[in-house]
Design a protein around this motif. Structure first.
Motif, PDB file in Angstrom:
ATOM      1  N   GLU B  27       0.843  -1.193   0.000  1.00  0.00           N
ATOM      2  CA  GLU B  27       0.000   0.000   0.000  1.00  0.00           C
ATOM      3  C   GLU B  27       0.882   1.248   0.000  1.00  0.00           C
ATOM      4  OE1 GLU B  27      -2.737  -0.115   3.282  1.00  0.00           O
ATOM      5  OE2 GLU B  27      -3.216  -2.214   2.882  1.00  0.00           O
ATOM      6  N   ALA B  28       0.359   2.332  -0.577  1.00  0.00           N
ATOM      7  CA  ALA B  28       1.151   3.566  -0.643  1.00  0.00           C
ATOM      8  C   ALA B  28       0.290   4.769  -0.276  1.00  0.00           C
ATOM      9  CB  ALA B  28       1.723   3.746  -2.047  1.00  0.00           C
ATOM     10  N   VAL B  29       0.884   5.721   0.419  1.00  0.00           N
ATOM     11  CA  VAL B  29       0.239   6.985   0.752  1.00  0.00           C
ATOM     12  C   VAL B  29       1.148   8.098   0.227  1.00  0.00           C
ATOM     13  CG1 VAL B  29      -0.584   8.492   2.614  1.00  0.00           C
ATOM     14  CG2 VAL B  29      -0.727   5.990   2.871  1.00  0.00           C
ATOM     15  N   ILE B  30       0.588   9.024  -0.529  1.00  0.00           N
ATOM     16  CA  ILE B  30       1.404  10.123  -1.065  1.00  0.00           C
ATOM     17  C   ILE B  30       1.355  11.305  -0.090  1.00  0.00           C
ATOM     18  CG2 ILE B  30       1.688  11.774  -2.959  1.00  0.00           C
ATOM     19  CD1 ILE B  30       1.979   9.255  -4.325  1.00  0.00           C
ATOM     20  N   ALA B  31       2.524  11.788   0.319  1.00  0.00           N
ATOM     21  CA  ALA B  31       2.623  13.014   1.121  1.00  0.00           C
ATOM     22  C   ALA B  31       2.856  14.168   0.152  1.00  0.00           C
ATOM     23  CB  ALA B  31       3.777  12.907   2.108  1.00  0.00           C
ATOM     24  N   TYR B  32       2.014  15.198   0.225  1.00  0.00           N
ATOM     25  CA  TYR B  32       2.126  16.273  -0.764  1.00  0.00           C
ATOM     26  C   TYR B  32       2.012  17.640  -0.114  1.00  0.00           C
ATOM     27  CZ  TYR B  32      -2.977  16.549  -0.400  1.00  0.00           C
ATOM     28  OH  TYR B  32      -4.249  16.690   0.073  1.00  0.00           O
ATOM     29  N   SER B  33       2.522  18.640  -0.813  1.00  0.00           N
ATOM     30  CA  SER B  33       2.385  20.029  -0.359  1.00  0.00           C
ATOM     31  C   SER B  33       1.118  20.615  -0.978  1.00  0.00           C
ATOM     32  CB  SER B  33       3.592  20.857  -0.791  1.00  0.00           C
ATOM     33  OG  SER B  33       3.434  21.273  -2.132  1.00  0.00           O
ATOM     34  N   VAL B  42      -0.993  12.425  -6.655  1.00  0.00           N
ATOM     35  CA  VAL B  42      -2.021  12.615  -5.623  1.00  0.00           C
ATOM     36  C   VAL B  42      -3.375  12.128  -6.150  1.00  0.00           C
ATOM     37  CG1 VAL B  42      -3.236  14.327  -4.216  1.00  0.00           C
ATOM     38  CG2 VAL B  42      -0.767  14.525  -4.555  1.00  0.00           C
ATOM     39  N   LEU B  43      -3.663  12.452  -7.415  1.00  0.00           N
ATOM     40  CA  LEU B  43      -4.946  12.060  -7.989  1.00  0.00           C
ATOM     41  C   LEU B  43      -5.056  10.542  -8.162  1.00  0.00           C
ATOM     42  CD1 LEU B  43      -5.287  14.883 -10.677  1.00  0.00           C
ATOM     43  CD2 LEU B  43      -6.426  14.749  -8.465  1.00  0.00           C
ATOM     44  N   LEU B  44      -3.929   9.894  -8.468  1.00  0.00           N
ATOM     45  CA  LEU B  44      -3.966   8.453  -8.717  1.00  0.00           C
ATOM     46  C   LEU B  44      -3.824   7.617  -7.454  1.00  0.00           C
ATOM     47  CD1 LEU B  44      -1.806   8.110 -11.979  1.00  0.00           C
ATOM     48  CD2 LEU B  44      -4.289   8.120 -11.762  1.00  0.00           C
ATOM     49  N   ALA B  45      -3.352   8.236  -6.363  1.00  0.00           N
ATOM     50  CA  ALA B  45      -3.089   7.463  -5.146  1.00  0.00           C
ATOM     51  C   ALA B  45      -4.385   7.008  -4.504  1.00  0.00           C
ATOM     52  CB  ALA B  45      -2.302   8.319  -4.161  1.00  0.00           C
ATOM     53  N   ASP B  46      -4.329   5.871  -3.804  1.00  0.00           N
ATOM     54  CA  ASP B  46      -5.480   5.436  -3.025  1.00  0.00           C
ATOM     55  C   ASP B  46      -5.649   6.355  -1.822  1.00  0.00           C
ATOM     56  OD1 ASP B  46      -5.951   3.236  -4.679  1.00  0.00           O
ATOM     57  OD2 ASP B  46      -4.339   2.133  -3.695  1.00  0.00           O
TER      58      ASP B  46
END
Lengths: 186, 455
Positions: B27-33, B42-46
Motif C-alpha cells: 500500500e502507498a500513501v502520497i505526502a504532498y504540499s 495525488v490524484l492516482l493514489a489510493d
C-alpha cells in the motif's frame, strides 16, 4: 521604525541583508509572535533583534487576517483534468446568518481536543491542538465568536490545512437582536 | 517487512514509486504540499495526505511533517525519492527512531557516504582513482588558498547535494570569491546544508556513472553504466547506456571496480557512482548518490530490473535475489529529460497550465511523467515535467525511435526543452558519441538550436 535610516541610504549589500532579515522575521518570528500574543492575552508584543524591532499589536475587537482562505478538505481522488471544487466564500455564503470561519490545522499530526462547542473565543485563542511528534501546535480561532463545531475525534490523524473547527462570529451589535440570536442558535 | 509506504516526494518520481508499490502489492500513501494537491500522483493514489505549504522547507524538506504523516496514516516505511530528504542521514535516523523503515541506506551508511568530500577519501582507499580536490571550505580566505592548491579552473560543489544545484565552475580567485555566497545560498536552499568543497575542473570530460545494488548481506552487483555527458550548467538533460565513449572491456572494468569498492566500504541499497572520464579514457571517481536517480529508467530498459522495487526489497531486509551473471545488458537506451524551461531563453524555467499533452508510444518507448492535459505546473519546484525513455537493439535504432517519439510528443501551454533534444539527435558530436559535459554551455543553447535548424 523611527531609529532606522531612510531606505535610500542603504547600500546594495545592506538592502539584501534587510530583505533576508525581513523574510526570516516573516517566516519564523511573526507566526510565533501572533500565537504568543493570542495565548498570553496581551495587547502588544515587541521583539528587538540587532537593528530591527518588530511590534505586533492586537487591535481591539479585530481578529488577525486569515492567511489561507481556501478549504483544505477537498476530495482527494478526482480524474485528471477534473476541476477541483472552488473554495467556499464563507463571508458571502453566510450572508443570511452570522459569519462563520473555519479554524485550520497548522500541521500534519494527531488531533487533541481542547474547547467544546459552545465555548466563546477571541481571535487567536487556542481551540484545540495538533500533535506533531510530541509537540502540540495550536489550532487558533480565526475570529471572535463561538465554537459551533469541532470536526475530528480525539486521536484522529489530521493533515496540514484541514478544517478542525467552525467559529461563528458574534451578531453585529446594530443588527436586529432577536433575528441574529435566532440564527446563532439554529 | 514493509507493507505500507509513505511516498515523501512529488512529481514523476512519486508516481514511479507508487507504481513500484502497486506491482509489489504494497500500500502507498502520497505526502504532498498544498501546491501539489492536483498533481497526478495525488490524484492516482489510493490515499494522500497534505503535509505543508508550497514552500518545500515546510513540506517536502520538513522531517517532522513527513514522519508525522507516516505515523498518522499507519505507514511502516518512508520512501524519500530523490532530492529533498533522500540523502539526509539525520532524517534516516529519525525515521528509524520512530520505528519506521527508511527506503534507502541506513543512517550510518548514509552518514559515511553522503559527504562527498569524505567519500572520495573512503573509496580512494578502496581502489578508486579520484580527482584532486579540497576539504570542506571555511571562510573566503581559506577557500581561495585551497583553490590555489587544487589549481584553477575549479568546480565549487555542495557537499550535501546532487543534481548540479549550487555548482559553479570558476577560472580565477576573483570569480571564486564572487560565486561562493551564491553557491552557499543555493546549497542551503536545496539541501539545508551549505558546506562546499572544490574539485579540479577537467576540460572536455565525459560523465559516466555506474549503477550498483547491494543488499544487507553484502551481496553486490553492478547494473552497468550510464553516460550523462549531455548537460547544461551541470544539469543532465540526456542520458544513455551503454556509453558510446567506452569499449566493452573498459565498461566492464569500471563497473566491476566500482561495485567491488562500495561493497568493501560497506555500502548498502541502490546507489550510483559518478565518474569523470577524460580524453584518454581515464575514469576519476567524483561522488556516490545514495538514492534512486532521475535517470534510473535507462538501466531498467537495458537490464529488465525494476530498480525501485529492488530498493524497497533491500530496505525491507530481503536478499538481492540475483547475481551478477543474471544482469543483462541488452541493446541501447536513451532518456530525454522533458523540462518546463525555454532553451532559447537560457533555459529559464516556466510555469503555467499544460493545455494539451500527447504522450508518445510504440515499441521500446516509455514515458514517466506526472503531467496531464489541464495540469498547472507549479513554480515552486524543479522544472522536470517527465522523462521520455527509448530503447533499441543498437544505438542507431534507439536514436531512430527517439526521433519518432520526440516528433509525437506534444506539450502545449508550457514551454519545454523538447527542441534541444530534437537538435541533439541531429548533431554531429552526439551522433558520433563525442559529446562532452561542457559542450552545450560552450556553444550556447541558442547557437546549438540554430545550427540544428540550418542542418
Amino acid at each position: 521604525m523611527p531609529d532606522q535610516p531612510h531606505p535610500g541610504d542603504r547600500n546594495a549589500a545592506q538592502r539584501v541583508a534587510d530583505h533576508a532579515g525581513i523574510a526570516r522575521l516573516a517566516d519564523a518570528l511573526v507566526p510565533a509572535l501572533v500565537v504568543k500574543l493570542a495565548t498570553a492575552n496581551l495587547g502588544e508584543v515587541e521583539i528587538r533583534e540587532g537593528d530591527w524591532h518588530i511590534r505586533v499589536r492586537r487591535p481591539a475587537g479585530a481578529g488577525p487576517r486569515r492567511e489561507r482562505p481556501h478549504r483544505a478538505s477537498l476530495p482527494i481522488v478526482a480524474p485528471p483534468g477534473a476541476s477541483l471544487p472552488a473554495p467556499p466564500v464563507t463571508d458571502e455564503a453566510a450572508a443570511d446568518g452570522p459569519r462563520q470561519e473555519p479554524a485550520l490545522s497548522p500541521t500534519v499530526g494527531m488531533f487533541k481536543p481542547g474547547l467544546a462547542p459552545g465555548t466563546r473565543v477571541r481571535a487567536g485563542d487556542r481551540i484545540a491542538s495538533v500533535d506533531l511528534l510530541g509537540i502540540a501546535l495550536d489550532v487558533v480561532a480565526p475570529i471572535d465568536g463561538t465554537v459551533v463545531e469541532v470536526y475530528p475525534q480525539p486521536g484522529d490523524g489530521v493533515e496540514y490545512g484541514e478544517e478542525i473547527a467552525l467559529v461563528e462570529a458574534d451578531p453585529e451589535p446594530d443588527a436586529n437582536a432577536a433575528g441574529a440570536d435566532g440564527a446563532a442558535e439554529g | 517487512m514493509v507493507s505500507r509506504i509513505l511516498i515523501a516526494n512529488r512529481g514523476e518520481i512519486a508516481l514511479r514509486i507508487l507504481r513500484a508499490c502497486r506491482t509489489l502489492g504494497i500500500e502507498a500513501v502520497i505526502a504532498y504540499s498544498e501546491a501539489d494537491r492536483a498533481s497526478l500522483p495525488v490524484l492516482l493514489a489510493d490515499e494522500a495526505i497534505c503535509i505543508g505549504p508550497a514552500d518545500a522547507r515546510r513540506s517536502y524538506l520538513s522531517a517532522p511533517a513527513v514522519i508525522s504523516a507516516a505515523m498518522v496514516t499507519g505507514c511502516d516505511a518512508i520512501h524519500p525519492g530523490y532530492g529533498f530528504l533522500s540523502e539526509d542521514d539525520a532524517f534516516a535516523e529519525a525515521v528509524r527512531a520512530h520505528g519506521l523503515t527508511f527506503i534507502g541506506p541506513s543512517a550510518p551508511v548514509l552518514e559515511r557516504f553522503s559527504s562527498k568530500e569524505e567519500v572520495r577519501r573512503l573509496l580512494a582507499a578502496h581502489g578508486l582513482p579520484t580527482i584532486p580536490g579540497s576539504g570542506l571550505l571555511g571562510d573566503e580566505a581559506q577557500a581561495l588558498e585551497e583553490a590555489g592548491r587544487v589549481g584553477y579552473p575549479v568546480l565549487v560543489k555542495p557537499s550535501a547535494g546532487g543534481g548540479g544545484k549550487g555548482m559553479r565552475m570558476v577560472r580565477s580567485a576573483r570569480e571564486l570569491a564572487a560565486v561562493l555566497p551564491i553557491c552557499r545560498s543555493e546549497a542551503r536552499a536545496a539541501f539545508g546544508d551549505d558546506s562546499l568543497y572544490l574539485e579540479r575542473w577537467l576540460e572536455d570530460n565525459r560523465h559516466v556513472e555506474v549503477q550498483v545494488a547491494v543488499d544487507r548481506f553484502g551481496h553486490g552487483v553492478h547494473l552497468w553504466e550510464r553516460d550523462c555527458s549531455i548537460q547544461r550548467r551541470h544539469q543532465k538533460i540526456l542520458e544513455e547506456s551503454p556509453s558510446p565513449a567506452m569499449t566493452q572491456a573498459g565498461r566492464r572494468e569500471l563497473a566491476e571496480r566500482a561495485v567491488k569498492a562500495v561493497v568493501a566500504a560497506g555500502y548498502e541499497n541502490v546507489g550510483t557512482l559518478e565518474f569523470l572520464v577524460d580524453g584518454e579514457g581515464n575514469a576519476y571517481f567524483i561522488e556516490i548518490n545514495c538514492r534512486i536517480q532521475v535517470e534510473h529508467p535507462v538501466t531498467e530498459m537495458l537490464t529488465g530490473i525494476d530498480l525501485v522495487a529492488t530498493q524497497i526489497r533491500i530496505a525491507a531486509g530481503e536478499p538481492l535475489g540475483f547475481i551478477q551473471e543474471d544482469v543483462r545488458q541488452d541493446g541501447h537506451a536513451i532518456e530525454f529529460r522533458i523540462n518546463a524551461e525555454d532553451p532559447a531563453q537560457e533555459f529559464r524555467p516556466g510555469a503555467g497550465t499544460i493545455e494539451r499533452l500527447n504522450i508518445p508510444g510504440g515499441p521500446g518507448v516509455r514515458f514517466d511523467s506526472h503531467a496531464y492535459s489541464g495540469y498547472d505546473v507549479p513554480p515552486y519546484y524543479d522544472s522536470l515535467l517527465g522523462k521520455l525513455i527509448v530503447w533499441g537493439q543498437t544505438r542507431e535504432a534507439a536514436i531512430a525511435r527517439g526521433k519518432a517519439a520526440l516528433a509525437e510528443l506534444v506539450v502545449e501551454g508550457v514551454i519545454t526543452n523538447v527542441a534541444i533534444h530534437r537538435a541533439l539527435l541531429e548533431s554531429e558530436p552526439f551522433l558520433a558519441g563525442r559529446f562532452t559535459t561542457n559542450l552545450l554551455d560552450r556553444v550556447g543553447a541558442a547557437a546549438f538550436l540554430a545550427a540544428a535548424e540550418r542542418a
